[in-house]
Scaffold this active site. Structure first.
Site, PDB file in Angstrom:
ATOM      1  N   SER A   1     -45.343  12.721 -13.791  1.00 48.05           N
ATOM      2  CA  SER A   1     -44.686  13.930 -14.574  1.00 48.05           C
ATOM      3  C   SER A   1     -43.380  14.094 -14.284  1.00 48.05           C
ATOM      4  O   SER A   1     -42.730  14.782 -14.400  1.00 48.05           O
ATOM      5  CB  SER A   1     -45.507  15.224 -14.460  1.00 48.05           C
ATOM      6  OG  SER A   1     -45.268  15.459 -13.068  1.00 48.05           O
TER       7      SER A   1
ATOM      8  N   LYS B   1     -49.921  13.725  -9.586  1.00 48.69           N
ATOM      9  CA  LYS B   1     -50.682  13.884  -8.005  1.00 48.69           C
ATOM     10  C   LYS B   1     -50.111  15.180  -7.155  1.00 48.69           C
ATOM     11  O   LYS B   1     -50.582  15.747  -6.366  1.00 48.69           O
ATOM     12  CB  LYS B   1     -50.413  12.647  -7.240  1.00 48.69           C
ATOM     13  CG  LYS B   1     -49.100  12.429  -6.760  1.00 48.69           C
ATOM     14  CD  LYS B   1     -49.053  11.318  -5.872  1.00 48.69           C
ATOM     15  CE  LYS B   1     -47.676  11.090  -5.195  1.00 48.69           C
ATOM     16  NZ  LYS B   1     -47.642   9.939  -4.200  1.00 48.69           N
TER      17      LYS B   1
ATOM     18  N   GLU C   1     -18.961   7.460 -11.684  1.00 51.28           N
ATOM     19  CA  GLU C   1     -19.699   6.905 -10.280  1.00 51.28           C
ATOM     20  C   GLU C   1     -19.390   5.378 -10.050  1.00 51.28           C
ATOM     21  O   GLU C   1     -18.674   4.824 -10.970  1.00 51.28           O
ATOM     22  CB  GLU C   1     -21.281   6.988 -10.594  1.00 51.28           C
ATOM     23  CG  GLU C   1     -21.639   8.579 -10.422  1.00 51.28           C
ATOM     24  CD  GLU C   1     -23.122   8.553 -10.647  1.00 51.28           C
ATOM     25  OE1 GLU C   1     -23.687   9.001  -9.595  1.00 51.28           O
ATOM     26  OE2 GLU C   1     -23.639   8.705 -11.612  1.00 51.28           O
TER      27      GLU C   1
ATOM     28  N   HIS D   1     -28.748   3.872  -1.157  1.00 54.00           N
ATOM     29  CA  HIS D   1     -27.688   4.664  -1.792  1.00 54.00           C
ATOM     30  C   HIS D   1     -26.878   4.792  -0.441  1.00 54.00           C
ATOM     31  O   HIS D   1     -27.169   4.933   0.719  1.00 54.00           O
ATOM     32  CB  HIS D   1     -28.185   6.071  -2.090  1.00 54.00           C
ATOM     33  CG  HIS D   1     -27.171   6.738  -2.746  1.00 54.00           C
ATOM     34  ND1 HIS D   1     -26.006   7.211  -2.369  1.00 54.00           N
ATOM     35  CD2 HIS D   1     -27.155   7.306  -4.153  1.00 54.00           C
ATOM     36  CE1 HIS D   1     -25.174   7.948  -3.196  1.00 54.00           C
ATOM     37  NE2 HIS D   1     -26.097   7.941  -4.598  1.00 54.00           N
TER      38      HIS D   1
ATOM     39  N   ARG E   1     -22.911  -0.110  -5.654  1.00 50.26           N
ATOM     40  CA  ARG E   1     -23.283   0.670  -4.348  1.00 50.26           C
ATOM     41  C   ARG E   1     -23.889  -0.243  -3.469  1.00 50.26           C
ATOM     42  O   ARG E   1     -23.752  -0.226  -2.325  1.00 50.26           O
ATOM     43  CB  ARG E   1     -25.005   1.136  -4.947  1.00 50.26           C
ATOM     44  CG  ARG E   1     -24.707   2.568  -5.346  1.00 50.26           C
ATOM     45  CD  ARG E   1     -25.837   3.445  -5.693  1.00 50.26           C
ATOM     46  NE  ARG E   1     -25.662   4.521  -6.535  1.00 50.26           N
ATOM     47  CZ  ARG E   1     -26.362   5.378  -7.276  1.00 50.26           C
ATOM     48  NH1 ARG E   1     -27.584   5.007  -7.210  1.00 50.26           N
ATOM     49  NH2 ARG E   1     -26.058   6.269  -7.768  1.00 50.26           N
TER      50      ARG E   1
ATOM     51  N   HIS F   1     -33.230   4.144  -1.969  1.00 46.80           N
ATOM     52  CA  HIS F   1     -32.792   5.304  -2.979  1.00 46.80           C
ATOM     53  C   HIS F   1     -33.645   4.694  -4.512  1.00 46.80           C
ATOM     54  O   HIS F   1     -34.158   5.688  -4.915  1.00 46.80           O
ATOM     55  CB  HIS F   1     -31.452   5.208  -3.568  1.00 46.80           C
ATOM     56  CG  HIS F   1     -31.034   6.181  -4.248  1.00 46.80           C
ATOM     57  ND1 HIS F   1     -31.223   7.629  -4.586  1.00 46.80           N
ATOM     58  CD2 HIS F   1     -30.477   6.008  -5.445  1.00 46.80           C
ATOM     59  CE1 HIS F   1     -30.646   8.123  -5.329  1.00 46.80           C
ATOM     60  NE2 HIS F   1     -30.392   7.276  -6.108  1.00 46.80           N
TER      61      HIS F   1
ATOM     62  N   ARG G   1     -28.864  -1.778  -9.644  1.00 46.65           N
ATOM     63  CA  ARG G   1     -28.708  -0.745 -10.605  1.00 46.65           C
ATOM     64  C   ARG G   1     -27.245  -0.086 -10.755  1.00 46.65           C
ATOM     65  O   ARG G   1     -26.803   0.472  -9.890  1.00 46.65           O
ATOM     66  CB  ARG G   1     -29.672   0.334 -10.416  1.00 46.65           C
ATOM     67  CG  ARG G   1     -29.507   1.384 -11.607  1.00 46.65           C
ATOM     68  CD  ARG G   1     -30.839   2.159 -11.475  1.00 46.65           C
ATOM     69  NE  ARG G   1     -30.557   3.135 -10.325  1.00 46.65           N
ATOM     70  CZ  ARG G   1     -30.158   4.305  -9.952  1.00 46.65           C
ATOM     71  NH1 ARG G   1     -29.894   4.760 -11.187  1.00 46.65           N
ATOM     72  NH2 ARG G   1     -30.180   4.775  -8.808  1.00 46.65           N
TER      73      ARG G   1
HETATM   74  C1  SIN Z   1     -26.049   9.974  -7.465  1.00 52.85           C
HETATM   75  O1  SIN Z   1     -25.937  10.931  -7.775  1.00 52.85           O
HETATM   76  O2  SIN Z   1     -25.468   9.278  -6.671  1.00 52.85           O
HETATM   77  C2  SIN Z   1     -27.571   9.276  -7.786  1.00 52.85           C
HETATM   78  C3  SIN Z   1     -27.360   8.902  -9.218  1.00 52.85           C
HETATM   79  C4  SIN Z   1     -28.446   7.540  -9.391  1.00 52.85           C
HETATM   80  O3  SIN Z   1     -29.135   7.225  -8.436  1.00 52.85           O
HETATM   81  O4  SIN Z   1     -28.131   7.186 -10.460  1.00 52.85           O
END
Ligand code: SIN
Length: 543
Positions: A13, A39, A120, A242, A289, A350, A385
């Site tokens: 969900s 769950k 980001e 992360h 990242r 992450h 990603r």
């Molecule tokens: C973040 O806010 O650094 C994580 C966002 C994401 O993992 O896309």
């Protein structure tokens, strides 16, 4: 054992599962309705903890375009993404965002009521929408839960099972999924649930690692179900660590410090007071990242520490408080006033770029089994990603899946074949004893420890084989063939499958690329810092 039938079963969900449920309810004829199985509670999921935001490639953002977003995604993914998937998801971003706004998501806006975009790592322009400052996942999840629970036109088609685990997929001899076996952790009863369509939307796998930004529910359950059922799995070696999780001594939890904090001006700093990212990459703190994570790793090795710091005092105090209210509060709770103190951070598991192999509409290799969100691997992310692409992927793939299902016949067939019947009998006759809780805890700790130590940011053949041997020993002691008796036992079982899948994929890919860094790679040798320097031109490496 109780038996029931629905037209569609959705397991999970988070944003993908809820959004799919709403769209199905609005657009598809469902003779037996939808069952949403979770769950935990309806509103608990990995999506809920996403801070930074969701990519919005919107026409009003004049500096942005689909081609720019596609280029950024491909570059971050080191060329391993599927171009058609990337294009499709990017092109549909504007519709996904529009839809979420219509469903009541209040993305943050400026004083002129225009949407505001943040930045980001590895994005060439500001294109990330956020809500509640740093509570984007929570805001989206809240709006969707509200719709599922309170909008009569939607809720009348949806039944909800909470505290219920999907523990087996019913796959017949024609490799066709016919539903699930579910386990209610309160009553400890099993139920066979048939459906012509089963959708896995179970989220990620972060809990397989000792240090993770993911909530406790992220135990790779859907992935384990798919592996057990023989579905094709892809790219499991690509685990995203992360770079900046809050790292407090003697506390294993890792609260996420969003990348958008760096997007708004914070910088990583080492124990000698140096803004070290300048030495590693031309994009400095906003490199992709994998690069920032390995740079931190190299700095920690070099300086003999287990953390670095984030200098957020570079962001004006009021800006920080209004943009990142939750991060501000969480740091304060940990004794850190971000307006004066540096934030101690270290990398943590992450996101899983790999998963159940699917097309962009969620089709898996098993008939009538679909997967969407983090559990799926559409090949959008490739080897790494691009930040905030995942919530977008959840929405676009769920939308596309529902589109396809609007042409399907969602009647249940009455014929159940022998392979399914014998699986059901196994659970019906189950009288397994509960394994002592200290054993399950011991297995979980052992899995997390070996995965972190041996299959983490930097791995090599020796460490991977050590991890495999550790996991095999745990699997033997746990006995994967034995039916589980508690929810926790099912999570241990699932973590074992996930761990093996990551290790085996990492053993197979012998070269370093993206988030998969092998120190014994033929073209990349230790120290980790060296490879980061070598890649400082942002070039990609071919697998
Ligand atoms: C973040 O806010 O650094 C994580 C966002 C994401 O993992 O896309």
């Amino acid at each position: 054992m109780k038996h029931s039938k629905y037209s569609v079963i959705i397991v999970g969900s988070g944003v993908a599962g809820l959004y799919a449920a709403i769209k199905l309810s609005e657009n598809v004829t469902l003779p037996d309705g939808i069952l949403l199985v979770t769950k935990s509670q309806l509103s608990e999921s990995n999506s809920r903890y996403a801070q930074g935001g969701i990519v919005g490639v919107l026409p009003e953002n004049k500096k942005d375009s689909v081609s720019l977003h596609v280029a950024d995604t491909l570059k971050a993914g080191c060329g391993l993404s599927d171009l058609n998937v990337v294009k499709f998801i990017s092109e549909n971003s504007r519709f996904a965002i529009q839809d979420l706004i219509e469903y009541g998501v209040n993305f943050d806006r400026n004083e002129n009521r225009e949407l505001t975009f943040t930045l980001e790592g590895a994005h060439s322009v500001r294109r990330i929408l956020h809500a509640g400052g740093d509570a984007t996942g929570f805001s989206i999840e809240k709006a969707l839960v509200q719709k599922v629970q309170s909008d009569q036109s939607v809720s009348r088609n949806i039944s909800i099972y909470e505290q219920t685990h999907a523990v087996e997929l019913l796959v017949d001899s024609k490799r066709q999924c016919r539903g699930i076996i579910a386990f209610n952790e309160i009553t400890r009863e099993y139920e066979t649930i048939y459906a012509p369509v089963t959708i896995l939307a179970t989220g990620g796998t972060g809990q397989v690692y000792k240090y993770t930004t993911n909530p406790s529910v992220a135990t790779g359950d859907g992935l384990a179900l798919a592996i057990r059922a023989g579905a094709e799995i892809k790219d499991m070696e690509f685990i995203q660590f992360h770079p900046t999780a809050l790292s407090i001594d003697n506390d294993e939890s890792r609260f996420l410090i969003s990348e958008s904090v760096r997007g708004e001006g914070a910088k990583l700093i080492n124990k000698d007071g140096e803004y070290f990212m300048e030495r590693y990459h031309e994009q400095k703190d906003l490199a992709s990242r994998d690069i920032v994570t390995r740079s931190i790793y190299a700095e920690m090795k070099k300086t003999g520490t287990n953390k670095v710091h984030l200098d957020a005092t570079l962001i004006p105090v009021e800006t920080f408080k209004s943009r990142f209210p939750n991060i501000y509060a969480s740091c304060l709770k940990a004794g850190i006033d971000v307006t004066k103190d540096y934030i101690p951070v270290s990398p943590a598991a992450h996101y899983c770029m790999g998963g159940v192999k699917t097309s962009v509409d969620g089709h898996t290799s098993l008939k009538n089994l679909y997967a969407i969100g983090e559990v799926a691997c559409t090949s959008l992310h490739g080897a790494n990603r691009l930040a905030s692409n995942s919530l977008l992927e959840c929405v676009v793939t769920a939308y596309e899946l529902v589109n396809k299902l609007s042409f399907a016949n969602l009647q249940n067939s009455e014929v159940i074949d022998d392979s399914i019947m014998s699986l059901i009998k196994l659970y019906e006759s189950n009288e397994e004893e509960i394994r002592p809780e200290e054993y399950t805890d011991k297995y979980i700790t052992a899995i997390k420890d070996t995965m972190w130590k041996n299959v983490g940011i930097v791995r090599d053949e020796t460490s991977l084989l050590t991890a495999l041997s550790d996991i095999n020993k745990i699997a033997t002691a746990f006995d994967l063939n034995k039916i589980c008796s508690t929810a926790k036992e099912y999570e241990v079982r699932n973590l074992i499958y996930v761990a093996k899948s990551i290790i085996n994929a990492a053993l197979k890919r012998k070269t370093s690329i993206g988030a998969h860094y092998r120190s014994d790679s033929v073209e990349c040798t230790e120290p980790a810092a060296q490879i980061i320097k070598e890649r400082s031109d942002g070039s990609t490496v071919t697998a």
